[in-house]
Scaffold this active site. Structure first.
Site, PDB file in Angstrom:
ATOM      1  N   CYS A   1       0.878  -1.331   0.114  1.00 33.16           N
ATOM      2  CA  CYS A   1       0.156   0.226  -0.111  1.00 33.16           C
ATOM      3  C   CYS A   1       0.830   1.158  -0.063  1.00 33.16           C
ATOM      4  O   CYS A   1       1.909   1.351   0.308  1.00 33.16           O
ATOM      5  CB  CYS A   1      -0.882  -0.068   1.290  1.00 33.16           C
ATOM      6  SG  CYS A   1      -0.235   0.839   2.910  1.00 33.16           S
TER       7      CYS A   1
ATOM      8  N   CYS B   1       2.712   2.103   3.464  1.00 33.57           N
ATOM      9  CA  CYS B   1       3.834   1.170   3.758  1.00 33.57           C
ATOM     10  C   CYS B   1       4.888   1.401   2.715  1.00 33.57           C
ATOM     11  O   CYS B   1       6.226   1.343   3.113  1.00 33.57           O
ATOM     12  CB  CYS B   1       3.508  -0.072   3.793  1.00 33.57           C
ATOM     13  SG  CYS B   1       2.516  -0.588   5.218  1.00 33.57           S
TER      14      CYS B   1
END
Length: 403
Positions: free
Chosen positions: A336, A339
């Site tokens: 994502c 992250c």
RNA sequence: UCCGACGUAGCUCAAUGGUGGAGCAAGAAGCUGUUAACUUCGAGGUUGCUGGUUCGAGUCCAGCCGUCGGAG
């Protein structure tokens, strides 16, 4: 009008009720099993639709109760429906408002848990905002106290004006605190007759609004954690001309899979089954194994806004002091945006500072985590590795000493 | 140097002479078809110091220390 909705089963997991498939809607397909993020008020809080799509969401679920009160379902109808109004081109669901019958009524200011052993003190009449009878529910707006009335016909009219691809019958969500006798009465006098009325109103509205895209109607199974009631409710709804089914209401977490299995055995194989309000990883595995196809839940978004983030090793509160100087990615293995670009220390800081970006980054991550979990489960059904994946994931997730 | 005001939890402040509290911060927990950027919980104190009056002092008195203001 041509019925522009169907469900295609593509894979089954031998020895279980688990299956994979595709739900076709006027706004595109949903590969199942799938997690459907919730945007109650025609927005997933803290995200723009592009971010929601980037997280892998195949669809979104909004709420008839909230949008009826504000801005008003007729406004959204004038806007051209939910999709045009909120700039979301993928499939949409709307809930019927049935949840608010519970949350503003017997569940007002209470936590309706899934353990079934909490004896809450009874709520004083004056404290409730909703009163139920066999025709429908009278409630007071949580926004300004104004009085309104929902029943199956009203809910269907609202949901047709909202224009979601998949809508739900108006039901009574009972809790585990209700007696068996009450559960029986609720099914026989309200949820089942309301399902029939919802279907009739829906068919009428579908004819009247033949120029609009086809909307699928799901009937909602209730019956709490009682096998006879869950089977009876499933059979009752299975005989009606619904496009799919919502599996709703009070479910004991301990045997949620077993309960879903009872319903799957009674419901037709060729129609999709949606779990209402479920998103904990262990629950998702149990429900899919026993025949659930789609899920919606506010939890990933809500707990994320409050600083609780999903990691493979379990949920952590990023506000904890130990993250203050942790300059590693939230989860190095997560794909994502959050992250890929930010550290735990930065997320910790954003939350402690009360910055809006904290909600956005946390929501992106949590939605991606649950969406991807269900995507991975779907893949594991297709390649037969479901049980290996389940065991590995849950063993890691619920023994959180690795962090 | 003199005059005055004020010193209470990390911070801002409460507490008729009668068991020192709150908000915020800090710490932690919870959240399953959203009334939720929310809720809950615990921890945190030799009331600046030293004496005195009193059955009893954060509170009254004296001195000292400190901060701020005013005057020189």
């Amino acid at each position: 009008m041509k019925k522009d909705f169907h469900f295609t089963l593509t894979d089954r997991l031998p020895g279980t009720h688990a299956r994979a498939g595709v739900i076709h809607t006027p706004h595109g397909d949903i590969e199942t099993p799938a997690f459907i993020p919730v945007g109650t008020q025609a927005t997933l809080k803290a995200l723009v639709p592009e971010q929601l799509a980037a997280v892998g969401a195949q669809a979104m679920l909004a709420n008839a109760y909230h949008l009826y009160l504000r801005p008003g379902s007729e406004i959204i109808d004038q806007a051209g429906g939910l999709h045009a109004f909120m700039n979301w081109e993928k499939p949409t669901f709307t809930d019927s408002g049935g949840f608010q019958v519970m949350s503003l009524g017997v569940g007002f200011k209470k936590v309706i848990d899934m353990s079934g052993d909490v004896a809450e003190k009874p709520l004083a009449k004056k404290d409730k905002l909703a009163w139920i009878d066999d025709d429908g529910v009278t409630f007071k707006s949580h926004l300004n106290g104004s009085q309104h009335r929902f029943n199956p016909e009203v809910s269907m009219k609202i949901q047709h004006e909202l224009g979601a691809d998949i809508i739900f019958a108006f039901d009574e969500l009972t809790t585990l605190h209700h007696s068996y006798d009450y559960q029986v009465e609720s099914l026989d006098r309200r949820t089942h007759p309301w399902a029939v009325r919802s279907l009739e109103a829906h068919q009428q509205l579908t004819q009247e609004r033949a120029d609009k895209p086809y909307q699928a109607l799901y009937g909602v199974v209730q019956g709490a954690n009682y096998e006879d009631l869950r089977r009876k409710s499933s059979r009752f709804l299975a005989d009606l001309d619904f496009d799919g089914f919502g599996l709703g209401g009070a479910l004991t977490k301990e045997n949620i899979g077993e309960i879903v299995g009872w319903m799957s055995e009674e419901l037709p194989e060729d129609k999709p089954r949606h779990m209402l309000g479920i998103s904990e990883p262990d629950d998702i595995f149990d429900c899919i194994e026993n025949g659930a196809d789609t899920f919606d839940c506010v939890s990933p978004a809500r707990v994320g806004r409050n600083g609780a983030l999903y990691l493979p090793t379990g949920r952590v509160n990023i506000t904890n002091r130990r993250f203050r100087d942790d300059f590693t990615p939230l989860n190095a293995d997560c794909d994502c945006y959050t992250c890929q670009n930010y550290t735990r220390a930065y997320l910790h800081h954003l939350f402690k500072a009360g910055e809006m970006l904290a909600s956005t980054l946390a929501t992106i991550h949590n939605q991606r985590f649950i969406v991807k979990l269900v995507d991975d489960i779907r893949a594991s059904i297709k390649d037969g590795s479901f049980f290996d994946f389940k065991q590995e994931f849950l063993a890691t997730y619920y023994h959180k000493d690795a962090l």
